[in-house]
Design a protein around this motif. Structure first.
Motif, PDB file in Angstrom:
ATOM      1  N   THR A   1       4.334 -21.327   1.557  1.00 15.81           N
ATOM      2  CA  THR A   1       5.666 -20.870   1.157  1.00 15.81           C
ATOM      3  C   THR A   1       6.713 -21.379   2.146  1.00 15.81           C
ATOM      4  O   THR A   1       7.798 -21.837   1.742  1.00 15.81           O
ATOM      5  CB  THR A   1       5.702 -19.332   1.098  1.00 15.81           C
ATOM      6  OG1 THR A   1       4.707 -18.869   0.198  1.00 15.81           O
ATOM      7  CG2 THR A   1       7.068 -18.841   0.640  1.00 15.81           C
ATOM      8  N   ALA A   2       6.408 -21.325   3.444  1.00 15.68           N
ATOM      9  CA  ALA A   2       7.345 -21.808   4.458  1.00 15.68           C
ATOM     10  C   ALA A   2       7.595 -23.293   4.311  1.00 15.68           C
ATOM     11  O   ALA A   2       8.743 -23.767   4.416  1.00 15.68           O
ATOM     12  CB  ALA A   2       6.804 -21.483   5.850  1.00 15.68           C
ATOM     13  N   ARG A   3       6.537 -24.062   4.046  1.00 12.95           N
ATOM     14  CA  ARG A   3       6.706 -25.503   3.871  1.00 12.95           C
ATOM     15  C   ARG A   3       7.552 -25.816   2.642  1.00 12.95           C
ATOM     16  O   ARG A   3       8.419 -26.694   2.654  1.00 12.95           O
ATOM     17  CB  ARG A   3       5.345 -26.191   3.774  1.00 12.95           C
ATOM     18  CG  ARG A   3       4.633 -26.349   5.105  1.00 12.95           C
ATOM     19  CD  ARG A   3       3.479 -27.328   4.997  1.00 12.95           C
ATOM     20  NE  ARG A   3       2.419 -26.808   4.129  1.00 12.95           N
ATOM     21  CZ  ARG A   3       1.383 -26.107   4.587  1.00 12.95           C
ATOM     22  NH1 ARG A   3       1.291 -25.821   5.893  1.00 12.95           N
ATOM     23  NH2 ARG A   3       0.461 -25.690   3.766  1.00 12.95           N
TER      24      ARG A   3
ATOM     25  N   ILE B   1       8.381 -25.722  10.415  1.00 10.93           N
ATOM     26  CA  ILE B   1       8.517 -24.540   9.549  1.00 10.93           C
ATOM     27  C   ILE B   1       8.715 -23.254  10.333  1.00 10.93           C
ATOM     28  O   ILE B   1       8.798 -22.170   9.738  1.00 10.93           O
ATOM     29  CB  ILE B   1       7.298 -24.401   8.614  1.00 10.93           C
ATOM     30  CG1 ILE B   1       6.029 -24.134   9.430  1.00 10.93           C
ATOM     31  CG2 ILE B   1       7.141 -25.639   7.745  1.00 10.93           C
ATOM     32  CD1 ILE B   1       4.816 -23.830   8.568  1.00 10.93           C
ATOM     33  N   GLU B   2       8.780 -23.355  11.658  1.00  9.09           N
ATOM     34  CA  GLU B   2       8.926 -22.150  12.456  1.00  9.09           C
ATOM     35  C   GLU B   2      10.212 -21.396  12.130  1.00  9.09           C
ATOM     36  O   GLU B   2      10.269 -20.166  12.211  1.00  9.09           O
ATOM     37  CB  GLU B   2       8.895 -22.505  13.946  1.00  9.09           C
ATOM     38  CG  GLU B   2       7.552 -23.014  14.445  1.00  9.09           C
ATOM     39  CD  GLU B   2       6.475 -21.964  14.306  1.00  9.09           C
ATOM     40  OE1 GLU B   2       6.791 -20.756  14.426  1.00  9.09           O
ATOM     41  OE2 GLU B   2       5.308 -22.333  14.066  1.00  9.09           O
TER      42      GLU B   2
ATOM     43  N   VAL C   1      11.560 -20.799   9.308  1.00 11.27           N
ATOM     44  CA  VAL C   1      11.502 -19.968   8.088  1.00 11.27           C
ATOM     45  C   VAL C   1      10.169 -19.228   7.962  1.00 11.27           C
ATOM     46  O   VAL C   1       9.888 -18.625   6.926  1.00 11.27           O
ATOM     47  CB  VAL C   1      11.736 -20.833   6.827  1.00 11.27           C
ATOM     48  CG1 VAL C   1      13.142 -21.383   6.806  1.00 11.27           C
ATOM     49  CG2 VAL C   1      10.706 -21.969   6.767  1.00 11.27           C
ATOM     50  N   ALA C   2       9.355 -19.290   9.019  1.00 12.64           N
ATOM     51  CA  ALA C   2       8.017 -18.693   8.923  1.00 12.64           C
ATOM     52  C   ALA C   2       8.063 -17.186   8.734  1.00 12.64           C
ATOM     53  O   ALA C   2       7.150 -16.591   8.150  1.00 12.64           O
ATOM     54  CB  ALA C   2       7.203 -19.046  10.166  1.00 12.64           C
ATOM     55  N   GLU C   3       9.112 -16.535   9.206  1.00 12.67           N
ATOM     56  CA  GLU C   3       9.199 -15.086   9.124  1.00 12.67           C
ATOM     57  C   GLU C   3      10.000 -14.601   7.913  1.00 12.67           C
ATOM     58  O   GLU C   3      10.277 -13.403   7.812  1.00 12.67           O
ATOM     59  CB  GLU C   3       9.843 -14.538  10.409  1.00 12.67           C
ATOM     60  CG  GLU C   3       9.063 -14.839  11.681  1.00 12.67           C
ATOM     61  CD  GLU C   3       7.700 -14.185  11.667  1.00 12.67           C
ATOM     62  OE1 GLU C   3       7.590 -13.058  11.104  1.00 12.67           O
ATOM     63  OE2 GLU C   3       6.746 -14.781  12.188  1.00 12.67           O
ATOM     64  N   ALA C   4      10.361 -15.500   7.025  1.00 20.35           N
ATOM     65  CA  ALA C   4      11.151 -15.103   5.846  1.00 20.35           C
ATOM     66  C   ALA C   4      10.324 -14.182   4.953  1.00 20.35           C
ATOM     67  O   ALA C   4       9.253 -14.566   4.479  1.00 20.35           O
ATOM     68  CB  ALA C   4      11.614 -16.329   5.080  1.00 20.35           C
TER      69      ALA C   4
ATOM     70  N   ASP D   1       3.886 -14.508   6.316  1.00 18.56           N
ATOM     71  CA  ASP D   1       3.112 -15.475   7.104  1.00 18.56           C
ATOM     72  C   ASP D   1       2.338 -16.441   6.219  1.00 18.56           C
ATOM     73  O   ASP D   1       1.170 -16.775   6.477  1.00 18.56           O
ATOM     74  CB  ASP D   1       2.132 -14.739   8.037  1.00 18.56           C
ATOM     75  CG  ASP D   1       2.851 -13.823   9.008  1.00 18.56           C
ATOM     76  OD1 ASP D   1       3.963 -14.189   9.432  1.00 18.56           O
ATOM     77  OD2 ASP D   1       2.302 -12.749   9.319  1.00 18.56           O
TER      78      ASP D   1
ATOM     79  N   ALA E   1       2.003 -20.091   5.109  1.00 20.90           N
ATOM     80  CA  ALA E   1       2.433 -21.440   5.480  1.00 20.90           C
ATOM     81  C   ALA E   1       2.870 -22.272   4.278  1.00 20.90           C
ATOM     82  O   ALA E   1       3.884 -22.985   4.356  1.00 20.90           O
ATOM     83  CB  ALA E   1       1.321 -22.146   6.257  1.00 20.90           C
TER      84      ALA E   1
ATOM     85  N   SER F   1      11.167 -24.966   3.379  1.00 25.37           N
ATOM     86  CA  SER F   1      11.763 -25.964   4.267  1.00 25.37           C
ATOM     87  C   SER F   1      12.104 -27.232   3.493  1.00 25.37           C
ATOM     88  O   SER F   1      13.187 -27.814   3.671  1.00 25.37           O
ATOM     89  CB  SER F   1      10.790 -26.296   5.408  1.00 25.37           C
ATOM     90  OG  SER F   1      10.543 -25.160   6.201  1.00 25.37           O
TER      91      SER F   1
END
Length: 378
Positions: A73-75, A98-99, A101-104, A69, A71, A78
Motif C-alpha cells: 500500500t505504501a509503495r 516509502i518511509e 507514507v509508511a504510517e498512513a 504497516d 508495504a 508513493s
C-alpha cells in the motif's frame, strides 16, 4: 387398467384395524401436448456474455481504518503521488523511499471490479463499481482514487475503463465491501459479438441443457425449409430454398450451431429475431420426482409408477399395485400391475401422513428399485 392400493392403519391402543381402499383409475388416454417455449427463453447467443473488468486501487479519506504497516500500500501510494507531481524522496539507488507514507492509516489498497453487460458497452458509458478491501478494517467514508480497470486476462494490459468516486457501504453488508454507483467510465468500446463468420452458436441455459433438447432444437430449425419471416415478425408460408435454408447442428448437450442463410447474410439481426421466436417443444418430465427436504416440498410427475409392493411404515401397512384378494374391485388385477406414485401420495395425504414420511417412503422405494422414474433432490 385399474391399479388398486390397500392401506391399513394400526392403532396401538385399540385392536381395531382401519382399512382404507384407494382405487386409482388409470384410463388410457392420448398424452397431453408437450409444453413449448420460445427458443430465446431457453438460450443465449455465444458472445452475449457478461464480462468482468478488474483492477487494484487506493481508497483514501478513511478514519484510521486503513492498511497498517502494509508495504504494498505504501509503495502504491508513493507511486501515485509521484505520478501526480508530489515531492517524493528516493533512496541511494533512485528507488522511491516509502518511509514518508509508511504510517498512513487513512489509506487502503482495494480490489475493484465492474461488469460489462451481455449487450456490450460503448466508450463513455458509466457502470457500477464494486470495491473490496484487502487489509483495511473498514472502507466507510472513503474515496476511490482514479483506478484503471483491465480485462479478465492478465496478459492483456488494455485499460477498458477508469473507476473513481465516493464509495458507499450497504446497510446490512460488511464494512470492507462497498459500491460506487456509475463509478466506472468506459474508455473503450466493447462490442458483444453474436455471430462468427456467418455462424451463430446457441448456448442453452443450465436448466434446459440436455442432449434431447439440443437435438429438438436442431430438428426444429432444420425443418424451416418451407417457412420464412413474415411482415408481422412471425413465421409464415413462403420458403427457404437451397442455400437459403437454415442449417443447424447440435454440438453437445449445451451448444447448437446455426448457419445464417444467404437470404439473411446482409441482415443477420432479422434472422436472429426469427430464430429466437421459434417455438420449441420441450421434453416431458412427467416421470420425475423432485424433492426439497428442507422446505418439505414434493413434486411428482403424473407418469411416475411404482411396482407392486408392500410397505410397512410406522402405523401404516400399504399394499400398492396388483394385489390378490381385490379381484372384486379389479377383476383384471395381477401381480405385475403397477400403481401411480401420485395416487399413493394422495392417499397418504388423505390419512394426514406427514410429508417427511412420504419422502422416507419414496427414498426407500427408489433404493429398492420399485420406483420407476427419476428422483431429484434439491
Amino acid at each position: 387398467m385399474i391399479s388398486p392400493m390397500k392401506f391399513h392403519r394400526f392403532d396401538c391402543q385399540h385392536p381395531v384395524v382401519v382399512v382404507v381402499m384407494v382405487v386409482a383409475s388409470l384410463v388410457a388416454s392420448a398424452p397431453a401436448d408437450a409444453a413449448s417455449l420460445k427458443l430465446g427463453d431457453m438460450c443465449r447467443l455465444k458472445g452475449q456474455e457478461i464480462n468482468t473488468l478488474q483492477g487494484l486501487g487506493l481508497v483514501v479519506g478513511l478514519r484510521g481504518t486503513g492498511d497498517n504497516d502494509a508495504a504494498p500500500t505504501a509503495r502504491a501510494l508513493s507511486r501515485m503521488m509521484q505520478l501526480m507531481g508530489g515531492p517524493m524522496a528516493v533512496d541511494s539507488l533512485g528507488q522511491l523511499d516509502i518511509e514518508d507514507v509508511a504510517e498512513a492509516k487513512n489509506v487502503a489498497m482495494v480490489f475493484v471490479t465492474a461488469k460489462i453487460p451481455a449487450v456490450g458497452a460503448q466508450n463513455g458509458d458509466l457502470m457500477d463499481v464494486t470495491v473490496n478491501a484487502i487489509n483495511a478494517k473498514s472502507l466507510e467514508g472513503g474515496y476511490l482514487m482514479m483506478t484503471p480497470l483491465l480485462g479478465p486476462r492478465a496478459d492483456n494490459p488494455t485499460v477498458y475503463a477508469i473507476a473513481q468516486g465516493s464509495i458507499r457501504l450497504s446497510v446490512d453488508g460488511a464494512a470492507t465491501s462497498a459500491t460506487i454507483q456509475g463509478g466506472a467510465k468506459m474508455e473503450a468500446t466493447v462490442p458483444a459479438a453474436f455471430h462468427d463468420d456467418g455462424i451463430i452458436t446457441l448456448v442453452l441455459d443450465g436448466d434446459f441443457a440436455s442432449f434431447d433438447n439440443t437435438q429438438r432444437i436442431e430438428d426444429e430449425i432444420n425443418s424451416l425449409s418451407a417457412l420464412t419471416l413474415g411482415d408481422s415478425g412471425r413465421f409464415s408460408g413462403g420458403g427457404f430454398s437451397g442455400s437459403d435454408r437454415p442449417r443447424a447442428q447440435a454440438i453437445d448437450q449445451l451448444h447448437v450451431q446455426v448457419e445464417i442463410p444467404s437470404l439473411y447474410r446482409d441482415s443477420p439481426i432479422k434472422f436472429i429475431s426469427l430464430l429466437l421466436n421459434l417455438p420449441i417443444q420441450l421434453a416431458s418430465h412427467s416421470s420425475r420426482v423432485v424433492i426439497n427436504e428442507r422446505e418439505g416440498i414434493v413434486v411428482i410427475g403424473k407418469d411416475v409408477e411404482i411396482a407392486p409392493v408392500l410397505v410397512t411404515h410406522r402405523s401404516l401397512r400399504i399394499e400398492a399395485g396388483g394385489v390378490a384378494g381385490l379381484v372384486g374391485v379389479n377383476d383384471k388385477a395381477n401381480e405385475n400391475d403397477t400403481a401411480k406414485l401420485k395416487n399413493l401420495a394422495d392417499a397418504l395425504n388423505a390419512l394426514d401422513v406427514p410429508t417427511s414420511d412420504l419422502i422416507a417412503i419414496i427414498k426407500t422405494l427408489k433404493r429398492k428399485g420399485d420406483l420407476y422414474g427419476e428422483v431429484v433432490f434439491q
